[in-house]
Write an enzyme that holds these catalytic residues in place. Sequence first.
Site, PDB file in Angstrom:
ATOM      1  N   LYS A  81      74.413  36.277  25.474  1.00 46.43           N
ATOM      2  CA  LYS A  81      73.205  36.179  24.645  1.00 46.43           C
ATOM      3  C   LYS A  81      72.010  35.777  25.509  1.00 46.43           C
ATOM      4  O   LYS A  81      72.157  34.970  26.439  1.00 46.43           O
ATOM      5  CB  LYS A  81      73.462  35.148  23.529  1.00 46.43           C
ATOM      6  N   SER A 156      71.827  34.821  14.491  1.00 47.32           N
ATOM      7  CA  SER A 156      70.929  35.355  15.491  1.00 47.32           C
ATOM      8  C   SER A 156      71.650  36.076  16.642  1.00 47.32           C
ATOM      9  O   SER A 156      70.991  36.797  17.392  1.00 47.32           O
ATOM     10  CB  SER A 156      70.064  34.225  16.055  1.00 47.32           C
ATOM     11  N   SER A 180      75.045  31.308  13.605  1.00 51.80           N
ATOM     12  CA  SER A 180      74.649  32.494  14.385  1.00 51.80           C
ATOM     13  C   SER A 180      75.742  33.169  15.195  1.00 51.80           C
ATOM     14  O   SER A 180      75.516  34.249  15.727  1.00 51.80           O
ATOM     15  CB  SER A 180      73.498  32.144  15.323  1.00 51.80           C
TER      16      SER A 180
HETATM   17  N1  GLN Z   1      70.321  31.528  10.393  1.00 50.44           N
HETATM   18  C1  GLN Z   1      70.172  30.170  10.781  1.00 50.44           C
HETATM   19  C2  GLN Z   1      68.734  29.899  11.108  1.00 50.44           C
HETATM   20  O1  GLN Z   1      67.955  30.753  10.983  1.00 50.44           O
HETATM   21  C3  GLN Z   1      71.072  29.858  11.923  1.00 50.44           C
HETATM   22  C4  GLN Z   1      70.566  30.262  13.247  1.00 50.44           C
HETATM   23  C5  GLN Z   1      71.505  29.925  14.349  1.00 50.44           C
HETATM   24  O2  GLN Z   1      72.670  29.575  14.135  1.00 50.44           O
HETATM   25  N2  GLN Z   1      71.012  29.973  15.575  1.00 50.44           N
HETATM   26  O3  GLN Z   1      68.385  28.827  11.482  1.00 50.44           O
END
Ligand code: GLN
Length: 475
Positions: A81, A156, A180
Amino acid sequence: MTKKPNEMTIVEAARALRARELTVRELRDACAAAAHAKNPELNAFLELFPADERAIEAAQIRIDTEKESAPLLCGIPLAIKDNILIEGKTASAASKMLENYKATYDATVVKKLKDAGALFLGRTNMDEFAMGSSTEHSAFGATKNPHDTLRVPGGSSGGSAAAVAAHLCIAALGSDTGGSIRQPAAYTGLVGLKPTYGAVSRSGLIALGSSLDQIGPLAKTVEDARIIYETIHGIDSLDSTTIPDGLYEVREIPKHLRIGVPRHLLKEGVDADVLDAFNTTLGKLITAGHTLVDVDLPTSSHALAAYYVIQPAEVSTNLARLDGMRYGHAVRGNTLLDDYVDSRTEGFGEETRRRVLLGTFVLSSGYIDAYYRKADAARAVLRREYDEAFKVADVIAFPTTPSPAFKFGEKSDPLSMYLGDIFTITANLTGMPALSIPMGTVERNGKKLPVGIHFTAPHQAENILFTIGQATEGL
Ligand code: GLN
């Protein structure tokens, strides 16, 4: 050999490499060729790295000489990532703010993977700074779901998920602050693990919510996820929040697991066919000898609200240094204030700016008691409720998400996007490990879309997750 090399799991590829049915170069080239062919459509990778000849050769020599004792990840092409640092490579967190930032050191996880002989194929797309659940918030275009290219891969870590699901690499690393890793795993039919907070070093991870973030694997099988987890985990002098093995009670893994189900949380908001898939999976686990127990987690209904106060608060603090003065995209205006405002307005996307504003607000002197401290107190209650539930259950189960992957643009209202995180965020708030495993598919517009079942275990009980994960996989 029926499977193409890029379609193999880590275990299969490691075996084929040792049996000399495959060379490291052939495996790497098969993944790279698939990635070059499919990436223009999927946009899973922000960059595909040129072949690292020295690493390929070193991995081959190691497999040839060490054979069975060479690490299983030796010679395996992985995707990383874009918020995890690889020395000498760009790490932009999919933000214009860091578009030209080149990492000057390896993240601890990257160093450990390099030591194991793993290869890095490229860096993967994500929501900017890992905020979002769809990868639509990337500054470099959205990633498509390989199961239906009209739909998001989740986020994400959507680029990592799409890359593994489309067989452009063997496995990948993601980061998980509120789901994410697990939510994109569910949307693309993969296994995703969020380790116990502190189990994996965050050194070299571009920070989002420092009390919530963990790096973990996205993989095709539970065994592959376990192999990556065991390689990257461990205490690290560069991250003072890492914990030694055995800090928490070491739990026996019972042959028959007690699966806690908080039915009260599943009464509304979950699609009927997702709930059916969940109940069918639980039914099969019962047939396999495991038992279900009711658990009560009343504060879970406030978890989303607590998360969306704590997480933006930490975001606003962590991103403060990206101001065009100290770090990041710099614009020079007429006044010093213009310099700051223009740099951050141009450098950050809309969702990032929304969270920074929200976080600054909940930490401001007039509101910190009303919002931040309350959310922090709710977090402590939530953790106590989970500890209580784990007296009668070995794991707690939910569907990973209330619905399958949605269409691009469908959740343009931020609140509707946040609501989809309902089942994943509690594991980050409590610091407990959690795993998403495929539980079949549901149909939308004539397409079969994967959905996932989610298990949470007590702190440092990753082994229980791998056990229930493998039981679920084998159903
Ligand atoms: N969807 C969650 C957010 O927008 C989690 C994001 C993540 O785990 N990095 O914060």
